[in-house]
Motif scaffolding. Structure first.
Motif, short mmCIF file in Angstrom:
data_model
loop_
_atom_site.label_atom_id
_atom_site.label_comp_id
_atom_site.label_asym_id
_atom_site.label_seq_id
_atom_site.Cartn_x
_atom_site.Cartn_y
_atom_site.Cartn_z
N VAL A 118 0.84 -1.19 0.00
CA VAL A 118 0.00 0.00 0.00
C VAL A 118 0.88 1.25 0.00
N ILE A 119 0.60 2.19 -0.88
CA ILE A 119 1.33 3.45 -0.91
C ILE A 119 1.00 4.23 0.36
N LEU A 120 2.03 4.85 0.96
CA LEU A 120 1.87 5.53 2.24
C LEU A 120 2.24 7.00 2.13
N ALA A 121 1.42 7.86 2.75
CA ALA A 121 1.70 9.29 2.81
C ALA A 121 1.38 9.77 4.21
N ALA A 122 2.06 10.84 4.64
CA ALA A 122 1.83 11.33 6.00
C ALA A 122 2.02 12.83 6.09
N ASP A 123 1.22 13.41 6.97
CA ASP A 123 1.38 14.82 7.34
C ASP A 123 1.15 14.89 8.84
N SER A 124 2.01 15.58 9.56
CA SER A 124 1.89 15.70 11.01
C SER A 124 1.98 17.18 11.36
N GLN A 125 0.85 17.78 11.65
CA GLN A 125 0.80 19.23 11.79
C GLN A 125 1.28 19.69 13.16
N SER A 126 1.98 20.82 13.13
CA SER A 126 2.51 21.43 14.35
C SER A 126 2.28 22.93 14.32
N GLY B 216 -7.11 24.45 4.95
CA GLY B 216 -7.38 23.28 4.12
C GLY B 216 -6.47 23.11 2.92
N ALA B 217 -5.58 24.06 2.67
CA ALA B 217 -4.69 23.93 1.52
C ALA B 217 -3.82 22.69 1.63
N GLY B 218 -3.26 22.46 2.83
CA GLY B 218 -2.40 21.30 3.02
C GLY B 218 -3.15 19.99 2.91
N ASP B 219 -4.38 19.94 3.45
CA ASP B 219 -5.20 18.73 3.35
C ASP B 219 -5.49 18.40 1.90
N CYS B 220 -5.84 19.42 1.14
CA CYS B 220 -6.18 19.23 -0.27
C CYS B 220 -4.96 18.79 -1.07
N TYR B 221 -3.81 19.42 -0.79
CA TYR B 221 -2.57 19.05 -1.47
C TYR B 221 -2.23 17.58 -1.19
N LEU B 222 -2.29 17.21 0.08
CA LEU B 222 -1.93 15.84 0.47
C LEU B 222 -2.83 14.82 -0.20
N ALA B 223 -4.14 15.07 -0.20
CA ALA B 223 -5.08 14.12 -0.80
C ALA B 223 -4.86 13.98 -2.29
N SER B 224 -4.72 15.10 -2.98
CA SER B 224 -4.58 15.04 -4.44
C SER B 224 -3.24 14.47 -4.87
N GLY C 169 9.40 5.36 6.34
CA GLY C 169 9.19 4.60 5.12
C GLY C 169 8.04 5.09 4.26
N MET C 170 7.68 6.36 4.39
CA MET C 170 6.56 6.89 3.61
C MET C 170 6.97 7.13 2.15
N ASP C 171 6.00 6.98 1.25
CA ASP C 171 6.22 7.36 -0.15
C ASP C 171 6.17 8.88 -0.31
N LEU C 172 5.47 9.56 0.61
CA LEU C 172 5.35 11.01 0.53
C LEU C 172 5.10 11.57 1.94
N ILE C 173 5.84 12.61 2.31
CA ILE C 173 5.51 13.39 3.50
C ILE C 173 5.47 14.86 3.10
N THR C 174 4.61 15.65 3.79
CA THR C 174 4.39 17.04 3.37
C THR C 174 4.44 18.00 4.56
N PRO C 175 5.58 18.08 5.26
CA PRO C 175 5.66 18.99 6.40
C PRO C 175 5.81 20.44 5.96
N THR C 176 5.42 21.37 6.82
CA THR C 176 5.81 22.75 6.63
C THR C 176 7.29 22.86 6.97
N GLU C 177 7.90 24.00 6.65
CA GLU C 177 9.31 24.17 7.00
C GLU C 177 9.50 24.08 8.51
N ARG C 178 8.59 24.67 9.28
CA ARG C 178 8.70 24.61 10.73
C ARG C 178 8.62 23.17 11.23
#
Length: 500
Positions: free
Chosen positions: A347-355, A446-454, A367-376
């Motif tokens: 299964v392809i894996l992606a993650a975002d952990s908001q701070s 919601g920009a990050g949520d939308c980016y991650l999903a798409s 081991g994620m295929d994609l992670i999308t953190p902010t710079e912070r």
């Protein structure tokens, strides 16, 4: 979930309520919704607990120049402070006899006219009130207008598509392939409340800004809206695994997910309320945000319930998204179990952990295929405040073994990082930057949520990292061009893509 019903269902729902509520009734034609209607309806809502609005049918009006009854009802039903909306085919006396409202509100202009329903209302112990509501400079902002196609600034692409051999036809083909995908999302559900306010001015007692609330609107957020985005963007099925409290927002969450056609596996936890974030806004600016959340880990029994449900569905799932807001739904041992299960089934894996207002660690998703953190968030994950973006992204990749990293930079777009092997089989990396493409950003929520999903959908459909990032950026531009975090439809994404 839509608040449009027929009158019989409304009466049944009110009678089945847990506690007695004061019912307020307003009826009218509502041909073109304007600020005067908003003021009247807001006043009516303040007169009781449940606001019922009857939109007169085409047969009652008999005016061919009016908008049709379905459209007028749909517009009224979209208002957050209207509890029930129905198309009215009967005389007002019949409606009052059936509903037995405590209050009926009519515009002040009707006070000097004949009002035959007055006696009937009073027989039921009700009251007829004439008021057109208070004037508010921001009344028009209390309604979330249907979004127009966002304007994408093509110049901001700055050769990105040419550098990565991206063309529209291939992107459209990727979007078509998403219709065969099943996606799972796991993480914290959040309810976002928008309180639209009128700015009164400065207090004379102390240096405090004074506002008065005009309207309240609720949106599904967090992992819930990430799942809803994935479904609206074209996925065949979307499964959401999460936890809520046992409060009224638990039912709101279920109703919204049902309306968004998301298959929800929602556990209840009496020790925590459903996460609620309230934004107080004047015009298009947020003045204050209040978070009502708990951060303790869900207990072992709830973790087992989630793991069992995911295990039962894993053979159907093509990609899984961790949507982590660090409010306790994803303890590390549960994360590790899920990753092992997904790796076993490819299964392809992606993650975002908001701070943003709390502290998280995106590197714990290994081991994620994609992670999308902010710079912070990237800097927090590796305790690094000095390195440039290239070294920052590479050090984060080394720590969590991610295949692709997107460091989001708010209005500056996103920095993209991908490891690669050179012609001597030595590890190197490729980097690029894609700008924030919206010409007019209205609401960043919601920009990050939308980016991650798409972007995750695109990767699961066979897109390259660069192509997936491009589609994610277009989706995020669409999302920030409207108020409120609502699911982005695939048709909106396609239209924006074709307009480039």
């Amino acid at each position: 979930m839509s608040n449009q019903h027929n009158l019989t269902d409304i009466v049944k729902n009110i009678e089945m309520g847990q506690s007695p509520n004061r019912v307020v009734l307003v009826t009218g034609n509502f041909n073109t919704l304007h600020p005067g209607h908003i003021r009247l309806l807001k006043f009516a809502k303040e007169c009781g607990d449940i606001l019922v609005v009857g939109v007169n049918s085409d047969a009652l009006i008999q005016n061919p120049t009016y908008m049709n009854e379905a459209y007028r009802s749909e517009v009224l039903g979209a208002l957050g402070f209207v509890d029930y909306c129905f198309i009215n085919y009967d005389k007002i006396e019949f409606v009052i006899t059936k509903l037995k409202p405590h209050v009926v509100v009519k515009g002040f202009e009707y006070k000097s006219k004949d009002n035959p329903e007055k006696q009937l209302i009073e027989e039921f112990g009700g009251k007829l009130i004439f008021c057109s509501g208070d004037y508010s400079f921001n009344a028009s902002n209390s309604v979330t207008q249907a979004s127009l196609a966002p304007i994408i600034n093509k110049l901001k692409l700055n050769g990105y598509c040419e550098r990565h051999s991206i063309d529209k036809a291939a992107c459209l083909d990727v979007l078509r392939r998403t219709s065969k995908l099943n996606i799972a999302v796991i993480g914290d559900v959040i309810i976002d409340q928008y309180v639209q306010c009128n700015a009164v001015g400065m207090s004379q007692e102390d240096p405090t800004i004074v506002v008065t609330p005009d309207s309240k609107t609720f949106f599904l957020g967090g992992a819930g809206i990430t799942a809803a985005h994935a479904k609206a963007l074209g996925a065949h099925r979307v499964f959401l695994f999460s936890v809520t409290g046992t409060d009224s927002l638990h039912q709101f969450t279920h109703d919204k997910l049902s309306a968004y056609e998301v298959d929800a596996v929602i556990a209840s936890d009496e020790t925590r309320p459903t996460n609620l974030k309230t934004r107080y806004r004047v015009g298009n600016k947020t003045m204050l945000r209040v978070n009502e959340v708990r951060s303790h880990d869900i207990d072992d029994d709830v973790q087992k319930q989630i793991m069992a449900a995911l295990t039962d569905k894993i053979r159907e799932i093509d990609a899984l998204i961790f949507s982590d807001f660090n409010y306790g739904v994803l303890p590390q041992n549960l994360v590790d179990e899920i990753i092992l299960l997904c790796k076993k089934h490819n299964v392809i894996l992606a993650a975002d952990s908001q701070s943003s207002s709390q502290v998280g660690d995106v590197s714990r998703f290994c081991g994620m295929d994609l992670i999308t953190p902010t710079e912070r968030e990237a800097r927090l994950a590796i305790n690094n405040t000095k390195d440039g973006l290239v070294l920052l992204a590479e050090k984060l990749r080394q720590k969590c073994d991610a295949k692709n990293i997107v460091v989001t930079l708010a209005e500056d777009g996103a920095f993209l990082h991908q490891p690669d092997l050179d012609n001597k089989n030595q590890l190197t990396w490729n980097n690029d930057k894609i700008a924030a493409l919206a010409e007019n950003a209205v609401d960043p929520a919601g920009a990050g949520d939308c980016y991650l999903a798409s972007a995750t959908l695109a990767l699961a459909a066979g897109a390259s990292f660069w192509q997936a990032s491009f589609l994610g950026s277009i989706a995020a531009a669409c999302q920030v061009s409207r108020v409120g975090n609502t699911p982005l439809k695939q048709s909106e994404l396609i239209n924006a893509l074709r307009d480039l």
